[in-house]
Design a protein around this motif. Structure first.
Motif, short mmCIF file in Angstrom:
data_model
loop_
_atom_site.label_atom_id
_atom_site.label_comp_id
_atom_site.label_asym_id
_atom_site.label_seq_id
_atom_site.Cartn_x
_atom_site.Cartn_y
_atom_site.Cartn_z
N THR A 1 30.62 31.00 100.92
CA THR A 1 31.12 32.10 100.48
C THR A 1 30.39 32.48 98.97
N PRO A 2 30.72 33.49 98.64
CA PRO A 2 29.71 33.95 97.24
C PRO A 2 30.97 33.27 95.99
N VAL A 3 31.77 33.65 96.26
CA VAL A 3 32.48 32.17 94.96
C VAL A 3 32.46 31.22 95.40
N ALA A 4 31.55 30.43 96.50
CA ALA A 4 32.02 28.68 96.13
C ALA A 4 29.93 28.90 95.88
N ALA A 5 29.20 30.08 96.05
CA ALA A 5 27.91 30.06 95.74
C ALA A 5 27.62 30.33 94.18
N ALA A 6 28.96 30.70 93.52
CA ALA A 6 28.21 30.77 92.13
C ALA A 6 28.87 29.44 91.58
N ALA A 7 30.10 29.41 92.19
CA ALA A 7 30.23 27.11 91.61
C ALA A 7 28.98 26.75 91.45
N LEU A 8 28.82 26.71 93.05
CA LEU A 8 27.10 25.48 93.01
C LEU A 8 26.33 25.67 92.36
N ILE A 9 26.20 27.74 92.30
CA ILE A 9 25.23 28.01 91.03
C ILE A 9 25.43 27.06 89.17
N GLY A 10 26.65 27.46 89.05
CA GLY A 10 26.93 27.22 87.81
C GLY A 10 26.98 26.20 87.58
N ALA A 11 27.15 24.85 88.30
CA ALA A 11 27.00 23.48 88.48
C ALA A 11 25.21 22.76 88.73
N ALA A 12 24.71 24.06 89.43
CA ALA A 12 23.23 23.66 89.28
C ALA A 12 22.52 24.00 87.63
N THR A 13 22.91 25.19 87.05
CA THR A 13 22.34 25.53 86.33
C THR A 13 22.67 25.19 84.65
N GLY A 14 24.08 24.50 84.69
CA GLY A 14 24.46 23.99 83.60
C GLY A 14 25.30 25.20 82.89
N ARG A 15 25.55 26.10 83.87
CA ARG A 15 25.65 27.35 83.14
C ARG A 15 27.32 27.61 83.90
N PRO A 16 28.50 28.80 83.04
CA PRO A 16 29.43 29.59 83.98
C PRO A 16 28.86 30.59 84.55
N VAL A 17 29.16 30.42 85.87
CA VAL A 17 28.97 31.60 86.83
C VAL A 17 29.92 32.16 87.57
N HIS A 18 30.01 33.61 87.93
CA HIS A 18 31.24 33.98 88.49
C HIS A 18 30.41 34.80 88.93
N TYR A 19 31.54 35.47 89.98
CA TYR A 19 31.24 35.97 91.70
C TYR A 19 32.48 37.44 91.62
N ARG A 20 31.23 38.73 90.84
CA ARG A 20 32.73 40.12 90.92
C ARG A 20 32.26 41.19 92.32
#
Length: 302
Positions: A217-236
């Motif tokens: 899901t885009p929301v789960a992907a955003a969380a995965l990207i956030g964890a990998a980058t060390g930056r907050p990522v959110h899906y809109r």
């Protein structure tokens, strides 16, 4: 199977063409790369890697014939142009069919065409151009393979697109439902499948294969990207009105994604053909996270 004759790679300075040219060269296949400008950085990099450069465009019939003459096969990825009215299907189809005709005329033995996976009515998605090219490829009399990838993982790196691409500050804005799995594929994996087809033209003849390596899901992907980058990522998630305001075909995509569920590639079957299939975590670890981090940290242009 290897041959002294090269594979002509169109779109060689783009994502799919470039990845395919590099993969074929790494596998020991001679490559002739069709480029618009031999002095561009991407063209020079291909030449340095061992590719023979052929200068020309899809509009230049003589250049296409010259480029394909003396090759054993063609990797076909015509340019797809999007404007306010939607995808330019007329030029896309015309360009792709011109390459098919040049390949037939020159006696090339095989075409591998990369289009897009099915997700409903091609007209609604603006994919009629790719359908027309597929029809021309299948009718060419040459051995052929049709690759149909879903959304690229590399799209997280898009700049200036009305949707997709992680933006400075960490927002990922897109048309797809936030809570439904969205299929995606790494461009390098498209190249891997093209290489499989070129290595076994008879075994891959007539195949039409939807390609995906991940469904998340885009929301789960955003969380995965956030964890990998060390930056907050959110899906809109775009609203229907927002999608329609961008353009009619994007509005159609918004609706079809909810009606059909999007792409439906058989990922286990794809992985069985190529066990090295890339998941989103793999792609992030191989440089995707670092590239996205730079995007997130960039100062927005005002």
């Amino acid at each position: 199977m290897t041959s002294e004759l090269p594979v002509l790679v169109t779109g060689a300075t783009g994502q799919q063409g470039g990845a395919t040219a590099r993969r074929l060269l790494a596998d020991g296949h001679p490559v002739r790369a069709l480029v618009r400008d031999r002095d561009s950085a991407a063209a020079r990099a291909l030449a340095a890697a061992g590719a023979d450069l052929a200068v020309g465009t899809f509009e230049d019939a003589a250049a296409l014939r010259a480029a394909v003459t003396g090759t054993r096969a063609v990797f076909l990825v015509p340019v797809a142009t999007y404007a306010a009215h939607g995808w330019d299907i007329t030029d896309e189809a015309r360009h792709g069919i011109a390459v098919v005709e040049a390949a037939v005329s020159a006696g090339a033995g095989q075409i591998v065409f990369t289009g897009v996976a099915s997700a409903g009515d091609p007209a609604a998605w603006g994919m009629q151009g790719k359908v027309r090219i597929e029809e021309a490829v299948a009718a060419s009399g040459l051995r052929y393979t049709l690759l149909r990838p879903v959304r690229f993982m590399e799209n997280y790196l898009l700049r200036g697109s009305p949707v997709d691409g992680v933006r400075p500050g960490g927002e990922h804005y897109h048309l797809f439902p936030a809570d439904r799995p969205l299929q995606m594929i790494a461009v390098e994996d498209i190249a891997a499948f093209a290489a499989l087809a070129f290595a076994d033209p008879d075994g891959w003849h007539g195949r039409a294969l939807d390609l995906a390596g991940e469904a998340i899901t885009p929301v789960a992907a955003a969380a995965l990207i956030g964890a990998a980058t060390g930056r907050p990522v959110h899906y809109r998630e775009a609203t229907e009105a927002e999608a329609d305001a961008i353009g009619p075909q994007l509005g159609n995509v918004w609706r079809l994604a909810r009606q059909t569920g999007g792409w439906h590639a058989d990922i286990p079957a794809v992985r069985a053909l190529y066990p090295g299939l890339t998941g989103l975590s793999d792609w992030l670890a191989r440089g995707g996270a670092e590239a996205i981090r730079h995007r997130i940290d960039a100062v927005p242009v005002r």
